[in-house]
Scaffold this active site. Structure first.
Site, PDB file in Angstrom:
ATOM      1  N   GLY A 303       0.799  -1.218   0.000  1.00  0.00           N
ATOM      2  CA  GLY A 303       0.000   0.000   0.000  1.00  0.00           C
ATOM      3  C   GLY A 303       0.835   1.272   0.000  1.00  0.00           C
ATOM      4  N   SER A 304       0.359   2.286   0.717  1.00  0.00           N
ATOM      5  CA  SER A 304       0.909   3.637   0.600  1.00  0.00           C
ATOM      6  C   SER A 304       2.334   3.797   1.095  1.00  0.00           C
ATOM      7  CB  SER A 304       0.009   4.626   1.346  1.00  0.00           C
ATOM      8  OG  SER A 304      -1.254   4.726   0.700  1.00  0.00           O
ATOM      9  N   VAL A 305       2.865   2.827   1.844  1.00  0.00           N
ATOM     10  CA  VAL A 305       4.257   2.955   2.275  1.00  0.00           C
ATOM     11  C   VAL A 305       5.208   2.857   1.088  1.00  0.00           C
ATOM     12  CG1 VAL A 305       3.872   2.112   4.623  1.00  0.00           C
ATOM     13  CG2 VAL A 305       4.363   0.468   2.793  1.00  0.00           C
TER      14      VAL A 305
END
Length: 573
Positions: A303-305
């Site tokens: 995801g956003s990491v």
């Protein structure tokens, strides 16, 4: 009539022996005498001239070569504190044919062994036609001596070693375990089995015909102890990381979690904790789920990491100057029939603002302006398509999709961390490139004697710029503010990923993530925190994983004696 014959009976004379019968008799008698002579001669030869043969035959029935167990090497943390040691134990065995039938002696033996008499009798009966059976494996010397003091015929002792793990469940999945024969079965115990095991020795002993030891005669070969293994782990940091991770998993009623902390200068793993875990010193009722070192062998959509790493690839193209602004209104967009959404309508955002607001729309619009797959290329350069190379059994390789199957929606999804799979260790290792001016350091589970050079994968100026953007992400008023560490600057990124099931992405089933680097002025640690399926009201990475990082990083920086670099920073959360 003869005068010598009684009653008038005339005696008959024996017939003369036939010539062939006499010859057969002579031959048989000759053979018997020759055989007897040879036998006597052999007896004389063995007793007078070749007595060593009889001596050898006698020794073969009384002299034995026994194995001398080798002491398994110790596993320690980076400071020499023991994490796995082998302690001497005693195994009791018996020759069932020598065990007494007396019920009193059997009862005393069973009580001393802590076993049920009927069960012991059944085992003895099962092995009745053999000369060996185990009574009890790996007893303490004191416990074994109590049994031996009973002087029960047929009961014998053998010295062995048992593995003991002082940190228990705190280091369980990393170290692994040995089996009852002290051979590595999981984790580093398995990976370094030949090195840790050593080489058994040999000794010549005198035993009676029932296999009982009479006397030690000589050592033929000394046992060579196994080598000691020094890990990169800092035991103090490991305890602290495990405690905080377990607390977060319990408080959020999560399925589990993972925490990996690296030394930003060397890539060494300072701490690696997993939940659930198990006690390797007592495996009764062990859940096999706890055996896996999730940080290394499990993969997930990050995801956003991934956005800072994707941003580094975008910046290197030169197409996006520092003053670039992206309009993310109205907070959603449709690509290839798929709807991409932000949490809210963020309007126009700078490049740093895209990371700070974690905008999927912003990352997608930037990525779709490129004519070549720079983002997946960057992911591969950072090691997301290959094993980290630690030597840990079963380490995951991760997955970056092949360019032949990309559509515009897939290309966009990669930029905000969907459509690929990574392990927590791979993720932490990738961020060493951001912390080290573009040089990615390979992760190491062993203490290194010198700092590795690393592999340049990001332009130094771009890596430094992304680090600065991540510094703005972890600030008062942002979703990542709970990742702040009092007294220290933190660069970080949150992530909240929907989990997949048999029917695709599942509702209300998430992984909460946080990646952090501290301090920004001179990075010393990198940590990845992942909480699997929190069931409380909060499930975002900023609410669940970031606080774990804050507590762990704060304690770690103080334990490592890193001076504060932002003492005036306050958390307004």
């Amino acid at each position: 009539m003869s005068r010598d014959a009684p009653n008038g009976v005339t005696p008959r004379r024996p017939p003369p022996m036939a010539p062939m019968g006499r010859a057969r008799y002579i031959v048989i008698m000759t053979l018997v005498l020759v055989g007897l002579g040879l036998l006597v001669g052999r007896i004389v030869d063995l007793h007078v001239f070749d007595h060593s043969f009889l001596q050898g035959q006698g020794d073969a029935r009384t002299l034995r070569v026994d194995e001398i167990p080798a002491h398994r090497g110790m596993i320690t943390d980076r400071h020499g504190d023991p994490l796995a040691i082998s302690t001497p134990v005693v195994t009791l065995w018996a020759n069932p044919q020598d065990l007494p039938d007396d019920g009193i002696q059997r009862l005393r033996l069973a009580q001393a062994l802590g076993q049920d008499l009927d069960a012991l009798d059944a085992r003895i009966e099962r092995y009745a036609d053999r000369e060996f059976m185990y009574l009890q494996r790996r007893m303490t010397p004191a416990e074994a001596q109590e049994v031996l003091d009973l002087h029960v015929p047929g009961v014998h002792a053998r010295r062995e070693y048992k593995r003991y793990y002082p940190a228990g469940e705190v280091t369980a999945q990393l170290l692994g375990v040995t089996n009852i024969d002290d051979q590595g079965q999981e984790g580093l115990e398995l990976a370094y089995q030949p090195y840790l095991a050593g080489v058994p020795g040999k000794r010549r002993v005198l035993k009676d015909r029932r296999g009982r030891l009479v006397r030690d005669l000589e050592v033929l070969e000394d046992a060579q102890p196994g080598g000691d293994l020094t890990l990169s782990i800092d035991q103090s940091l490991q305890y602290m990381a495990y405690r905080e991770l377990k607390k977060a998993v319990d408080e959020n009623e999560a399925d589990g979690g993972t925490l990996v902390m690296l030394d930003a200068d060397t890539g060494e793993v300072l701490a690696m904790a997993n939940q659930p875990s198990y006690n390797p010193n007592n495996r009764a009722g062990l859940d096999p789920e706890g055996l896996r070192n999730q940080a290394i062998v499990d993969v997930f959509e990050p995801g956003s990491v991934m956005k800072p790493l994707a941003m580094s690839a975008l910046l290197e193209t030169g197409k996006f100057p520092p003053d670039t602004v992206v309009d993310t209104s109205p907070g959603w967009m449709v690509i290839d029939g798929y709807t991409i959404r932000d949490v809210s309508n963020n309007g126009k955002l700078s490049l740093a603002g895209i990371l700070r607001k974690s905008s999927n729309i912003g990352m997608s619009k930037l990525t779709l302006q490129l004519d070549e797959p720079r983002v997946p290329q960057r992911y591969r350069a950072l090691g997301f398509d290959r094993a980290p190379g630690t030597g840990f059994p079963g380490e995951a390789t991760g997955s970056v999709p092949s360019p032949q199957v990309w559509s515009s929606s897939q290309w966009a999804a990669l930029s905000y961390g969907y459509g690929l799979s990574v392990s927590a260790l791979q993720l932490a290792s990738a961020y060493t490139a951001i912390a080290n001016h573009g040089r990615r350091l390979p992760p190491s589970l062993l203490r290194l004697s010198k700092t590795p050079k690393g592999e340049p994968v990001i332009e130094p100026a771009v890596a430094d710029r992304v680090l600065g953007m991540m510094d703005e992400v972890v600030a008062p008023g942002t979703g990542a503010r709970r990742g702040m560490v009092p007294g220290y600057s933190v660069a970080g990124k949150t992530g909240t990923v929907r989990k997949t099931g048999s029917g695709g992405y599942q509702e209300r089933t998430y992984r909460a993530l946080f990646v952090g680097i501290a301090p920004v002025s001179d990075p010393r640690i990198i940590a990845v925190v992942m909480i699997d399926h929190p069931r409380g009201d909060a499930y975002y990475g900023g609410a669940i994983a970031a606080p774990v990082f804050s507590r762990v990083a704060g304690n770690a920086l103080r334990l490592l004696d890193v001076p504060p670099d932002r003492p005036s920073q306050d958390d307004d959360a």
